[in-house]
Design a protein around this motif. Structure first.
Motif, PDB file in Angstrom:
ATOM      1  N   GLY A   9       0.935  -1.138   0.100  1.00  0.00           N
ATOM      2  CA  GLY A   9       0.154   0.104  -0.025  1.00  0.00           C
ATOM      3  C   GLY A   9       0.725   1.283  -0.156  1.00  0.00           C
ATOM      4  N   SER A  10       0.228   2.427   0.084  1.00  0.00           N
ATOM      5  CA  SER A  10       0.958   3.685   0.151  1.00  0.00           C
ATOM      6  C   SER A  10       1.176   4.039   1.582  1.00  0.00           C
ATOM      7  N   SER A  41       4.636   9.413  -9.948  1.00  0.00           N
ATOM      8  CA  SER A  41       3.364  10.272 -10.382  1.00  0.00           C
ATOM      9  C   SER A  41       2.518  10.735  -9.228  1.00  0.00           C
ATOM     10  N   LYS A  42       2.730  10.155  -8.181  1.00  0.00           N
ATOM     11  CA  LYS A  42       2.041  10.253  -6.806  1.00  0.00           C
ATOM     12  C   LYS A  42       2.995  11.322  -6.006  1.00  0.00           C
ATOM     13  N   THR A  48       8.914   8.971   1.888  1.00  0.00           N
ATOM     14  CA  THR A  48       8.966   7.428   1.917  1.00  0.00           C
ATOM     15  C   THR A  48       9.647   7.171   3.393  1.00  0.00           C
ATOM     16  N   ALA A  49      10.746   7.813   3.582  1.00  0.00           N
ATOM     17  CA  ALA A  49      11.322   7.445   4.836  1.00  0.00           C
ATOM     18  C   ALA A  49      10.516   7.708   5.945  1.00  0.00           C
ATOM     19  N   GLU A  50       9.534   8.701   5.926  1.00  0.00           N
ATOM     20  CA  GLU A  50       8.803   8.751   7.197  1.00  0.00           C
ATOM     21  C   GLU A  50       7.673   7.985   7.131  1.00  0.00           C
ATOM     22  N   ARG A  51       7.278   7.270   6.097  1.00  0.00           N
ATOM     23  CA  ARG A  51       6.201   6.155   6.130  1.00  0.00           C
ATOM     24  C   ARG A  51       6.907   4.799   6.668  1.00  0.00           C
TER      25      ARG A  51
END
Length: 166
Positions: A9-10, A41-42, A48-51
């Protein structure tokens, strides 16, 4: 034989709905790989690092409780390619309602055609988190609303920090 599952997922942001699926999927496998899709595209709210960091924080207790190894990866390819690279034999997909079911059935069909060796397992959301959607959490947070019943206290803190002074 080690049973490896893949949940993608995102995760922007990580919600209680996501961790509900993670907790139940981790009960079924020896290793659960959580794949964060990264697509040019998003434009996500969190980097990314935070997620990755949020997911690590949110899954530590789940891994300890279930005994499953939980790994967080990022990928910019097809989920089937990322799952295959990790040795997964099962995709986990969360379902909130009939709309999710229709979409996820199509996705399962496509994934099954590309990777027939990887099964899809649908995990129905628990009633307490069935209504939670990350896009709605983002919208509520953006408008200064209370997201405390949708995310963990740590994710709520991050959301508040993101919109402080907005």
């Amino acid at each position: 034989m080690t049973r490896i599952g893949f949940y993608s997922g995102s995760f922007d942001p990580v919600t209680l709905g996501h961790t509900d699926v993670v907790a139940r999927a981790a009960e079924l496998v020896d290793r659960l790989v959580i794949g964060i899709g990264v697509h040019a595209s998003k434009t996500p709210m969190f980097s990314t690092a935070e997620r990755v960091e949020m997911l690590r924080e949110e899954t530590l207790i789940i891994a300890d409780k279930t005994g499953a190894a939980i790994d967080i990866i990022t990928f910019d390819s097809l989920a089937v390619e990322a799952a295959r690279a990790e040795g997964a034999t099962v995709f986990f997909r969360g379902l909130r309602d009939g709309t999710d079911f229709d979409y996820e059935m199509q996705m399962a069909g496509m994934n099954g055609a590309m990777a027939p060796d990887i099964q899809t397992v649908f995990v129905a959301a628990s009633p307490a988190v069935r209504h939670i959607a990350a896009n709605l959490v983002r919208q509520v947070a953006t408008m200064g609303g209370d997201v405390s019943s949708f995310v963990s206290p740590e994710v709520e803190r991050r959301l508040q920090a993101r919109f402080a002074g907005s």
